[in-house]
Motif scaffolding. Structure first.
Motif, PDB file in Angstrom:
ATOM      1  N   LEU A  32      40.344  34.780  28.407  1.00  0.00           N
ATOM      2  CA  LEU A  32      39.664  34.623  27.267  1.00  0.00           C
ATOM      3  C   LEU A  32      40.185  35.981  26.216  1.00  0.00           C
ATOM      4  N   GLU A  33      39.717  35.601  24.873  1.00  0.00           N
ATOM      5  CA  GLU A  33      40.168  36.856  23.835  1.00  0.00           C
ATOM      6  C   GLU A  33      38.815  37.330  23.402  1.00  0.00           C
ATOM      7  N   LEU A  34      37.718  37.814  24.453  1.00  0.00           N
ATOM      8  CA  LEU A  34      36.098  37.870  24.033  1.00  0.00           C
ATOM      9  C   LEU A  34      36.244  39.076  23.032  1.00  0.00           C
ATOM     10  N   TYR A  35      37.028  40.101  22.924  1.00  0.00           N
ATOM     11  CA  TYR A  35      36.661  41.260  21.873  1.00  0.00           C
ATOM     12  C   TYR A  35      36.779  40.490  20.553  1.00  0.00           C
ATOM     13  N   ASP A  36      37.932  39.652  20.076  1.00  0.00           N
ATOM     14  CA  ASP A  36      37.856  39.202  18.922  1.00  0.00           C
ATOM     15  C   ASP A  36      36.852  38.119  18.743  1.00  0.00           C
ATOM     16  N   ALA A  67      48.931  38.544  48.514  1.00  0.00           N
ATOM     17  CA  ALA A  67      47.777  39.142  49.052  1.00  0.00           C
ATOM     18  C   ALA A  67      47.022  37.867  49.331  1.00  0.00           C
ATOM     19  N   ASP A  68      46.014  38.033  50.148  1.00  0.00           N
ATOM     20  CA  ASP A  68      45.113  37.099  50.959  1.00  0.00           C
ATOM     21  C   ASP A  68      44.153  36.824  49.424  1.00  0.00           C
ATOM     22  N   GLY A  69      43.863  37.782  48.486  1.00  0.00           N
ATOM     23  CA  GLY A  69      43.139  37.343  47.463  1.00  0.00           C
ATOM     24  C   GLY A  69      43.546  38.302  46.272  1.00  0.00           C
ATOM     25  N   GLN A  70      42.682  38.043  45.209  1.00  0.00           N
ATOM     26  CA  GLN A  70      43.152  38.920  44.041  1.00  0.00           C
ATOM     27  C   GLN A  70      41.851  39.369  43.454  1.00  0.00           C
ATOM     28  N   VAL A  71      42.005  40.428  42.918  1.00  0.00           N
ATOM     29  CA  VAL A  71      40.891  40.934  42.017  1.00  0.00           C
ATOM     30  C   VAL A  71      41.417  41.567  40.639  1.00  0.00           C
ATOM     31  N   LEU A  72      40.482  41.328  39.547  1.00  0.00           N
ATOM     32  CA  LEU A  72      40.778  42.049  38.344  1.00  0.00           C
ATOM     33  C   LEU A  72      39.492  42.586  37.840  1.00  0.00           C
ATOM     34  N   VAL A  73      39.546  43.440  37.030  1.00  0.00           N
ATOM     35  CA  VAL A  73      38.448  44.020  36.191  1.00  0.00           C
ATOM     36  C   VAL A  73      37.953  42.917  35.345  1.00  0.00           C
ATOM     37  N   THR A  74      36.674  42.562  35.378  1.00  0.00           N
ATOM     38  CA  THR A  74      36.257  41.281  34.546  1.00  0.00           C
ATOM     39  C   THR A  74      36.335  41.420  33.166  1.00  0.00           C
ATOM     40  N   GLN A  75      36.268  42.464  32.777  1.00  0.00           N
ATOM     41  CA  GLN A  75      36.246  42.905  31.064  1.00  0.00           C
ATOM     42  C   GLN A  75      37.696  42.614  30.765  1.00  0.00           C
ATOM     43  N   ASP A  76      38.557  43.089  31.577  1.00  0.00           N
ATOM     44  CA  ASP A  76      40.113  42.769  31.352  1.00  0.00           C
ATOM     45  C   ASP A  76      40.377  41.432  31.379  1.00  0.00           C
ATOM     46  N   MET A  77      39.951  40.603  32.346  1.00  0.00           N
ATOM     47  CA  MET A  77      40.308  39.126  32.639  1.00  0.00           C
ATOM     48  C   MET A  77      39.425  38.395  31.306  1.00  0.00           C
ATOM     49  N   LEU A  78      38.500  38.978  30.853  1.00  0.00           N
ATOM     50  CA  LEU A  78      37.811  38.336  29.695  1.00  0.00           C
ATOM     51  C   LEU A  78      38.380  38.843  28.323  1.00  0.00           C
ATOM     52  N   GLY A  79      39.269  39.495  28.028  1.00  0.00           N
ATOM     53  CA  GLY A  79      39.900  40.086  27.163  1.00  0.00           C
ATOM     54  C   GLY A  79      38.947  40.942  26.103  1.00  0.00           C
ATOM     55  N   ILE A  80      38.010  41.812  27.012  1.00  0.00           N
ATOM     56  CA  ILE A  80      37.035  42.467  26.054  1.00  0.00           C
ATOM     57  C   ILE A  80      37.567  43.795  25.914  1.00  0.00           C
ATOM     58  N   THR A  81      38.372  44.377  27.076  1.00  0.00           N
ATOM     59  CA  THR A  81      39.057  45.625  26.972  1.00  0.00           C
ATOM     60  C   THR A  81      40.377  45.469  26.274  1.00  0.00           C
ATOM     61  N   LYS A  82      40.481  45.304  24.985  1.00  0.00           N
ATOM     62  CA  LYS A  82      41.636  44.866  24.350  1.00  0.00           C
ATOM     63  C   LYS A  82      42.926  45.581  24.608  1.00  0.00           C
ATOM     64  N   ASP A  83      42.926  47.001  24.497  1.00  0.00           N
ATOM     65  CA  ASP A  83      44.084  47.627  24.380  1.00  0.00           C
ATOM     66  C   ASP A  83      44.642  47.921  25.784  1.00  0.00           C
ATOM     67  N   PHE A  84      44.037  47.491  26.932  1.00  0.00           N
ATOM     68  CA  PHE A  84      44.750  47.560  28.355  1.00  0.00           C
ATOM     69  C   PHE A  84      45.393  46.225  28.659  1.00  0.00           C
ATOM     70  N   GLN A  85      46.777  46.397  28.737  1.00  0.00           N
ATOM     71  CA  GLN A  85      47.791  45.136  28.754  1.00  0.00           C
ATOM     72  C   GLN A  85      48.733  45.604  29.852  1.00  0.00           C
ATOM     73  N   PRO A  86      48.382  45.782  31.152  1.00  0.00           N
ATOM     74  CA  PRO A  86      49.339  45.956  32.100  1.00  0.00           C
ATOM     75  C   PRO A  86      49.899  44.583  32.405  1.00  0.00           C
ATOM     76  N   ARG A  87      51.174  44.543  33.092  1.00  0.00           N
ATOM     77  CA  ARG A  87      51.956  43.427  33.214  1.00  0.00           C
ATOM     78  C   ARG A  87      51.167  42.454  34.070  1.00  0.00           C
ATOM     79  N   PHE A  88      50.431  43.044  35.259  1.00  0.00           N
ATOM     80  CA  PHE A  88      49.867  42.297  36.187  1.00  0.00           C
ATOM     81  C   PHE A  88      48.400  41.314  35.691  1.00  0.00           C
ATOM     82  N   LEU A  89      48.011  41.728  34.640  1.00  0.00           N
ATOM     83  CA  LEU A  89      46.905  41.365  33.922  1.00  0.00           C
ATOM     84  C   LEU A  89      46.934  39.845  33.297  1.00  0.00           C
ATOM     85  N   ARG A  90      46.270  38.769  33.603  1.00  0.00           N
ATOM     86  CA  ARG A  90      46.269  37.567  32.987  1.00  0.00           C
ATOM     87  C   ARG A  90      44.855  37.587  32.308  1.00  0.00           C
ATOM     88  N   ARG A  91      44.865  37.430  30.941  1.00  0.00           N
ATOM     89  CA  ARG A  91      43.622  36.970  30.203  1.00  0.00           C
ATOM     90  C   ARG A  91      43.158  35.817  30.109  1.00  0.00           C
TER      91      ARG A  91
END
Ligand code: KIV
Length: 271
Positions: free
Chosen positions: A242-246, A216-240
């Motif tokens: 930070l682990e901000l939840y902890d 793709a010409d660009g990428q988008v992530l949900v910020t809270q997923d990318m920063l590890g705030i939404t702890k339980d959401f772990q799809p294969r495409f997601l790179r965290r």
């Protein structure tokens, strides 16, 4: 001589030029002032006020319950923080489907009341009339194909879309239609990497992938997923990143301990 450095705003034209020279576009979601300020300052090209606010900010199971008024509240907060990023706002479920007059009215509210720069709609051929009507009012439109969370009850699952030939061909033809209508970019959510490559090569407008692989010409992530705030959401495409939840939980536990033990506030922290 002025030392004031002017910030060059990201526009839809800047995004087209980025695709043309092969520079990838970085997009993240934002729903509030404090986070939007950080993401904008860091250099995020597009901030999406996604209807994922329904899940992330309000705790709903799906994106369906969020209202137009609530989207406008989130969008206005983001716009107030931004100096450079292009702010795109999702039209929420029920604010555009099946009626282009309603779609235009919802868009005008978002543009006027929140000060947004563009809107995003989910779907292809079935929403073409609404897309055309919004574009005719001079509002930039971003498309969204593949996994379209507002249709979750039609599909039943959040699994990868367009794996079969017929669905892939429909997605490609929808993408071409959105481009012909005048959309400035298209989000491709959770589709095979090969299909993302094909769509991105055949379109001159940028594609923005989420779970669509590297072409793709660009990428988008949900910020809270990318920063590890939404702890339980772990799809294969997601790179965290930070682990901000902890980290937040640990800091909160420390604060509670300090209050209870009366080590906070100390003398220096008092007047
Ligand atoms: O609402 C949202 O966050 C989105 C992104 C996942 C693209 O539409």
């Amino acid at each position: 001589m002025s030392v004031h450095k002017e910030v060059k705003r990201v526009t839809t034209h800047v995004l087209q030029a980025m695709k043309a020279r092969g520079e990838k576009i970085a997009m993240l979601t934002a729903y509030d002032y404090s986070m939007a300020r950080i993401l904008d300052e860091a250099g995020t090209d597009i901030l999406l006020v996604g209807d994922s606010a329904s899940n992330v900010m309000a705790g709903h199971e799906t994106t369906l319950p969020i209202t137009l008024d609530q989207m406008i509240y989130h969008a206005a907060s983001v716009v107030r923080a931004v100096k450079r990023s292009l702010v795109v706002v999702d039209l929420p479920f029920g604010s555009y489907q099946g009626n282009s007059t309603v779609a235009l009215k919802s868009t005008i509210r978002i543009m006027k009341e929140a000060g947004a720069h563009a809107v995003k709609l989910e779907g292809g051929e079935e929403i073409a009339e609404s897309v055309a009507r919004i574009l005719s009012a001079g509002v930039p439109v971003m498309g969204h194909l593949g996994l379209t969370p507002q249709s979750i009850y039609k599909f039943g699952t959040y699994t990868v879309r367009a794996k079969e030939e017929a669905e892939a061909e429909k997605l490609l033809s929808d993408a071409k239609l959105l481009q012909e209508l005048g959309c400035f970019a298209i989000v491709l959510e959770k589709i095979p990497a090969q299909l993302t490559r094909r769509v991105s090569e055949e379109l001159i407008i940028p594609t923005i992938g989420i779970g669509g692989g590297p072409s793709a010409d660009g990428q988008v992530l949900v910020t809270q997923d990318m920063l590890g705030i939404t702890k339980d959401f772990q799809p294969r495409f997601l790179r965290r990143y930070l682990e901000l939840y902890d980290l937040i939980r640990g800091a909160t536990e420390q604060y509670i301990e300090d209050v209870k033990s009366q080590s906070f506030p100390n003398e220096k922290e008092a007047y």
